[in-house]
Design a protein around this motif. Structure first.
Motif, PDB file in Angstrom:
ATOM      1  N   TRP A  54     -66.210 -55.744  47.056  1.00  0.00           N
ATOM      2  CA  TRP A  54     -67.275 -55.145  47.846  1.00  0.00           C
ATOM      3  C   TRP A  54     -68.625 -55.299  47.135  1.00  0.00           C
ATOM      4  O   TRP A  54     -69.632 -55.652  47.749  1.00  0.00           O
ATOM      5  CB  TRP A  54     -66.939 -53.669  48.099  1.00  0.00           C
ATOM      6  N   ARG A  58     -72.015 -57.179  48.347  1.00  0.00           N
ATOM      7  CA  ARG A  58     -73.306 -56.471  48.416  1.00  0.00           C
ATOM      8  C   ARG A  58     -74.373 -57.186  47.598  1.00  0.00           C
ATOM      9  O   ARG A  58     -75.502 -57.322  48.026  1.00  0.00           O
ATOM     10  CB  ARG A  58     -73.150 -55.025  47.910  1.00  0.00           C
ATOM     11  N   GLY A  62     -77.581 -58.870  48.993  1.00  0.00           N
ATOM     12  CA  GLY A  62     -78.793 -58.107  48.702  1.00  0.00           C
ATOM     13  C   GLY A  62     -79.777 -58.747  47.733  1.00  0.00           C
ATOM     14  O   GLY A  62     -80.960 -58.408  47.738  1.00  0.00           O
ATOM     15  N   ILE A 174     -79.561 -51.872  43.825  1.00  0.00           N
ATOM     16  CA  ILE A 174     -78.540 -51.940  44.882  1.00  0.00           C
ATOM     17  C   ILE A 174     -77.357 -51.045  44.532  1.00  0.00           C
ATOM     18  O   ILE A 174     -76.889 -50.259  45.360  1.00  0.00           O
ATOM     19  CB  ILE A 174     -78.082 -53.402  45.096  1.00  0.00           C
ATOM     20  N   GLU A 178     -75.897 -47.449  46.290  1.00  0.00           N
ATOM     21  CA  GLU A 178     -74.521 -47.357  46.779  1.00  0.00           C
ATOM     22  C   GLU A 178     -73.708 -46.303  46.042  1.00  0.00           C
ATOM     23  O   GLU A 178     -72.588 -45.994  46.430  1.00  0.00           O
ATOM     24  CB  GLU A 178     -73.826 -48.717  46.669  1.00  0.00           C
TER      25      GLU A 178
END
Length: 186
Positions: A54, A58, A62, A174, A178
């Motif tokens: 994941w 991301r 990103g 980022i 999260e």
């Protein structure tokens, strides 16, 4: 909260695609990996793999392409992705050096020479360049002084290291948003 630092998250995510999920011998099945979390709990290997995949997605989505390629070239263990990232970085570095010099300087930055790679350690899954590739005398044919070649190489490596630094700052932003870094709130 899964990762202790941005760098550990990046390295773990980039290594996730090279993890071998094949059958293991009995002693390997008994070994339970997992990183301790602050409250003493461990993250199961399956959850860690899911998180790594994941985070990989991301960050890939990103980050700016140059930042993504810098991280992949420096930290990935996937041979194909590493080589592709090196090729994407070469045109991004401004230097008075010729194209061959630039290519070899970027490549040796991403794939540094390993001590013991001459048969004294297992290198089966590592990307290793032949020893002559690291010889700066082969990087250009105009016979420039060694001082000039060292200055060029240092300049190229400085630009690439700055890209990695910028990429890690962006990655941290980022990852903090999260909520996957230890000590950071979402």
């Amino acid at each position: 909260m899964i990762y202790s630092s941005t760098l550990s998250a990046v390295v773990s995510a980039l290594a996730a695609e090279c993890i071998d999920n094949t059958s293991k011998q009995k002693w390997q099945q008994l070994y339970q990996s997992g990183e301790l979390r602050p409250c003493g709990q461990t993250v199961s290997p399956e959850d860690r793999m899911t998180a790594d995949c994941w985070v990989f997605a991301r960050l890939h989505h990103g980050l700016k392409p140059r930042h993504w390629h810098a991280l992949v070239a420096k930290f990935s263990t996937h041979k194909g992705r590493k080589v592709e990232a090196i090729g994407k970085l070469v045109p991004l570095v401004a230097t008075p050096a010729g194209p061959l010099f630039l290519y070899k300087a970027v490549t040796t930055w991403a794939i540094p020479a390993l001590k013991g790679a001459d048969g004294k350690r297992s290198t089966k899954d590592l990307l290793i360049l032949p020893a002559p590739f690291y010889d700066m005398n082969t990087w250009e044919s105009e016979g420039r002084p060694e001082q000039t070649r060292r200055r060029w190489r240092l300049g190229i490596h400085k630009v690439l290291n700055e890209m990695v630094g910028e990429a890690l700052v962006e990655a941290e932003t980022i990852l903090c948003s999260e909520g996957v870094l230890v000590g950071e709130a979402a």
